[in-house]
Design a protein around this motif. Structure first.
Motif, mmCIF file in Angstrom:
data_model
loop_
_atom_site.group_PDB
_atom_site.id
_atom_site.type_symbol
_atom_site.label_atom_id
_atom_site.label_comp_id
_atom_site.label_asym_id
_atom_site.label_seq_id
_atom_site.Cartn_x
_atom_site.Cartn_y
_atom_site.Cartn_z
ATOM 1 N N VAL A 237 0.790 -1.186 0.046
ATOM 2 C CA VAL A 237 0.020 -0.092 0.051
ATOM 3 C C VAL A 237 1.047 1.229 0.159
ATOM 4 N N VAL A 238 2.050 1.042 0.779
ATOM 5 C CA VAL A 238 2.774 2.314 0.862
ATOM 6 C C VAL A 238 3.656 2.627 -0.475
ATOM 7 N N LYS A 239 4.062 1.378 -1.033
ATOM 8 C CA LYS A 239 4.606 1.507 -2.333
ATOM 9 C C LYS A 239 3.731 1.994 -3.493
ATOM 10 N N PHE A 240 2.411 1.668 -3.387
ATOM 11 C CA PHE A 240 1.426 2.079 -4.349
ATOM 12 C C PHE A 240 1.168 3.886 -4.308
ATOM 13 N N VAL A 241 1.070 4.129 -2.943
ATOM 14 C CA VAL A 241 0.849 5.578 -2.819
ATOM 15 C C VAL A 241 2.042 6.404 -3.285
ATOM 16 N N THR A 242 3.308 5.820 -2.949
ATOM 17 C CA THR A 242 4.554 6.520 -3.202
ATOM 18 C C THR A 242 4.783 6.780 -4.360
ATOM 19 N N CYS A 243 4.632 5.610 -5.445
ATOM 20 C CA CYS A 243 4.590 5.482 -6.657
ATOM 21 C C CYS A 243 3.538 6.448 -7.593
ATOM 22 N N ILE A 244 2.309 6.412 -7.203
ATOM 23 C CA ILE A 244 1.253 7.330 -7.440
ATOM 24 C C ILE A 244 1.555 8.780 -7.389
ATOM 25 N N ALA A 245 2.078 9.131 -6.411
ATOM 26 C CA ALA A 245 2.706 10.445 -6.044
ATOM 27 C C ALA A 245 3.809 10.970 -7.083
ATOM 28 N N LEU A 246 4.786 9.928 -7.335
ATOM 29 C CA LEU A 246 5.890 10.079 -8.093
ATOM 30 C C LEU A 246 5.227 10.332 -9.439
ATOM 31 N N VAL A 247 4.313 9.475 -9.958
ATOM 32 C CA VAL A 247 3.895 9.780 -11.416
ATOM 33 C C VAL A 247 2.952 10.993 -11.437
ATOM 34 N N TYR A 248 2.498 11.355 -10.141
ATOM 35 C CA TYR A 248 1.696 12.573 -10.344
ATOM 36 C C TYR A 248 2.685 13.867 -10.592
ATOM 37 N N LEU A 249 3.846 13.734 -9.670
ATOM 38 C CA LEU A 249 5.066 14.823 -9.983
ATOM 39 C C LEU A 249 5.449 14.991 -11.332
ATOM 40 N N GLU A 250 5.816 13.587 -12.110
ATOM 41 C CA GLU A 250 6.025 13.438 -13.469
ATOM 42 C C GLU A 250 5.253 14.065 -14.526
ATOM 43 N N SER A 251 3.871 13.774 -14.109
ATOM 44 C CA SER A 251 2.593 14.385 -15.384
ATOM 45 C C SER A 251 2.522 15.643 -14.952
ATOM 46 N N GLY A 252 2.488 16.301 -13.966
ATOM 47 C CA GLY A 252 2.253 17.661 -13.409
ATOM 48 C C GLY A 252 1.088 18.063 -13.096
ATOM 49 N N SER A 253 -0.003 17.176 -13.268
ATOM 50 C CA SER A 253 -1.548 17.587 -12.785
ATOM 51 C C SER A 253 -2.270 16.348 -12.539
ATOM 52 N N ILE A 254 -3.329 16.225 -11.849
ATOM 53 C CA ILE A 254 -4.324 15.411 -11.839
ATOM 54 C C ILE A 254 -4.663 14.985 -12.933
ATOM 55 N N VAL A 255 -4.910 15.763 -13.852
ATOM 56 C CA VAL A 255 -5.752 15.441 -15.276
ATOM 57 C C VAL A 255 -4.431 14.471 -16.006
ATOM 58 N N GLY A 256 -3.277 15.115 -15.916
ATOM 59 C CA GLY A 256 -2.210 14.184 -16.419
ATOM 60 C C GLY A 256 -2.006 12.844 -15.968
ATOM 61 N N LEU A 257 -2.018 12.713 -14.514
ATOM 62 C CA LEU A 257 -2.029 11.500 -13.775
ATOM 63 C C LEU A 257 -3.059 10.535 -14.405
ATOM 64 N N LEU A 258 -4.241 11.051 -14.399
ATOM 65 C CA LEU A 258 -5.257 10.034 -14.771
ATOM 66 C C LEU A 258 -5.147 9.681 -16.221
ATOM 67 N N ASP A 259 -4.671 10.532 -16.965
ATOM 68 C CA ASP A 259 -4.460 10.418 -18.399
ATOM 69 C C ASP A 259 -3.262 9.023 -18.622
ATOM 70 N N VAL A 260 -2.262 9.162 -17.929
ATOM 71 C CA VAL A 260 -1.280 8.164 -17.817
ATOM 72 C C VAL A 260 -1.853 6.971 -17.277
ATOM 73 N N ILE A 261 -2.595 6.945 -16.289
ATOM 74 C CA ILE A 261 -3.211 5.648 -15.759
ATOM 75 C C ILE A 261 -4.052 5.056 -16.849
ATOM 76 N N ASN A 262 -4.864 5.754 -17.457
ATOM 77 C CA ASN A 262 -5.905 5.386 -18.454
ATOM 78 C C ASN A 262 -4.963 4.821 -19.873
ATOM 79 N N ARG A 263 -4.076 5.308 -20.171
ATOM 80 C CA ARG A 263 -3.246 4.878 -21.247
ATOM 81 C C ARG A 263 -2.556 3.851 -20.989
ATOM 82 N N GLN A 264 -1.557 3.386 -19.749
ATOM 83 C CA GLN A 264 -0.842 2.776 -19.519
ATOM 84 C C GLN A 264 -1.289 1.471 -18.689
ATOM 85 N N ILE A 265 -2.618 1.500 -18.265
ATOM 86 C CA ILE A 265 -3.107 0.578 -17.362
ATOM 87 C C ILE A 265 -4.188 0.108 -17.781
#
Length: 330
Positions: free
Chosen positions: A51-79
């Motif tokens: 759970v901690v690993k999941f939260v940490t990686c989600i936070a890192l992906v969010y920082l890379e994408s730059g926004s919540i919209v970007g995060l959701l877009d990455v999750i949609n495309r890659q998962i």
């Protein structure tokens, strides 16, 4: 010049991080399973680490994408849009989950020093799976290093088997169970690592998103395993029975350790990684002496020396000769 200094600094940071992560995790797991007080349920700790690993990686992906919209877009495309790719990750995800549970079993039965040395057998299993699954070739020196590794681990196990167990909290512990758990964890670690590397090849998914995929598979699997194997205990005592600040620290250490290594390992060459692992073995031995009354023997020191030598030998890359081949395939 400034760039070279920066790279040198990162190398030393890599050395310190790899050494501390390798040594402290083994000592901490051993202490957590042998200290006085209520014993936490290890399967829940493994789940919470995911759970901690999941939260940490989600936070890192969010920082890379730059926004919540970007995060959701990455999750949609890659998962979401790649269900087959995500399902492939379920295999190493399940294997890593079992491996982490086995490491707690091993830490419950083996002192930290023996655990640290024995767990280096993952080099052997990773090498063998690389040969059979990835069709890689191993140098003659690497085959020699694997043989040396086996000899070293056998010497360590013989040293511990022939001596009186004078460590603290030794009641109810079985070195055979601890060794078999560590051996099984090594086999699973080798397979999962090689399989994970194979599915990463040719993929544009980032390391952080891969870890998100792993966690998405391992969290439900971990929840099922908790209630399958420890359901009665959890029902009677509660999911977080035995948890305190130290267990919280242990959960975070196990979750973030691999992520930290994934970041810094690119700055460390094979010699540096071997040096870090070797230092971790030494630190584990010293820590075990002071924390758990571990008794060093000549046979143990000799075995640990063989293992440390094998680590350096495996990472050694001799200069290539134009018209000769030093590699062997199986």
């Amino acid at each position: 010049m400034q760039k070279r200094d920066s790279n040198n600094t990162l190398k030393y940071v890599s050395l310190v991080t790899l050494t501390l992560q390798n040594a402290i995790l083994g000592l901490s797991m051993r202490y957590g399973r042998t200290r006085n007080g209520d014993m936490f349920i290890s399967s829940t700790a493994v789940l919470m680490s995911e759970v901690v690993k999941f939260v940490t990686c989600i936070a890192l992906v969010y920082l890379e994408s730059g926004s919540i919209v970007g995060l959701l877009d990455v999750i949609n495309r890659q998962i979401i849009q790649q269900p087959i790719d995500t399902l492939k990750v379920c295999v190493p995800s399940f294997v890593y989950l079992v491996q982490n549970n086995l490491l707690y079993v091993s830490a419950s039965h083996l002192d930290a020093a023996t655990y640290q040395v024995t767990y280096q057998l993952k080099i052997l299993t990773t090498a063998l799976f690389s040969v059979f699954i990835l069709k890689r070739s191993l140098l003659r020196t690497q085959w020699i290093s694997l043989l040396t590794l086996i000899i070293g681990v056998v010497l360590v196990q013989m040293a511990q088997g022939h001596e009186q167990n004078t460590s603290k909290n030794a009641e109810g512990q079985s070195r055979f169970i601890g060794f078999m758990a560590a051996l099984s964890a090594c086999a699973l670690s080798g397979f999962a690592g090689v399989y994970f590397e194979k599915i990463l090849k040719g993929s544009d998914v980032t390391v952080w998103m891969r870890n998100v995929q792993l966690a998405l598979c391992s969290i439900p699997l971990g929840l099922i395993s908790c209630y399958t194997y420890d359901g009665r205990q959890i029902s009677e005592k509660g999911f977080f029975f035995g948890y305190d600040k130290f267990v919280d620290y242990l959960v975070i250490l196990q979750a973030c350790g691999g992520l930290i290594v994934a970041v810094v390992v690119k700055y460390a060459d094979n010699i540096l990684k071997g040096f870090a692992t070797s230092l971790a073995i030494v630190i584990s031995c010293i820590g075990s002496i002071y924390l758990f009354d571990f008794q060093l023997s000549l046979r143990f020191v000799l075995g640990a020396g063989f293992v440390i030598f094998s680590i350096f030998l495996y990472g050694y890359q001799p200069k290539k000769k134009p018209q000769s081949s030093d590699a062997f395939k199986v």
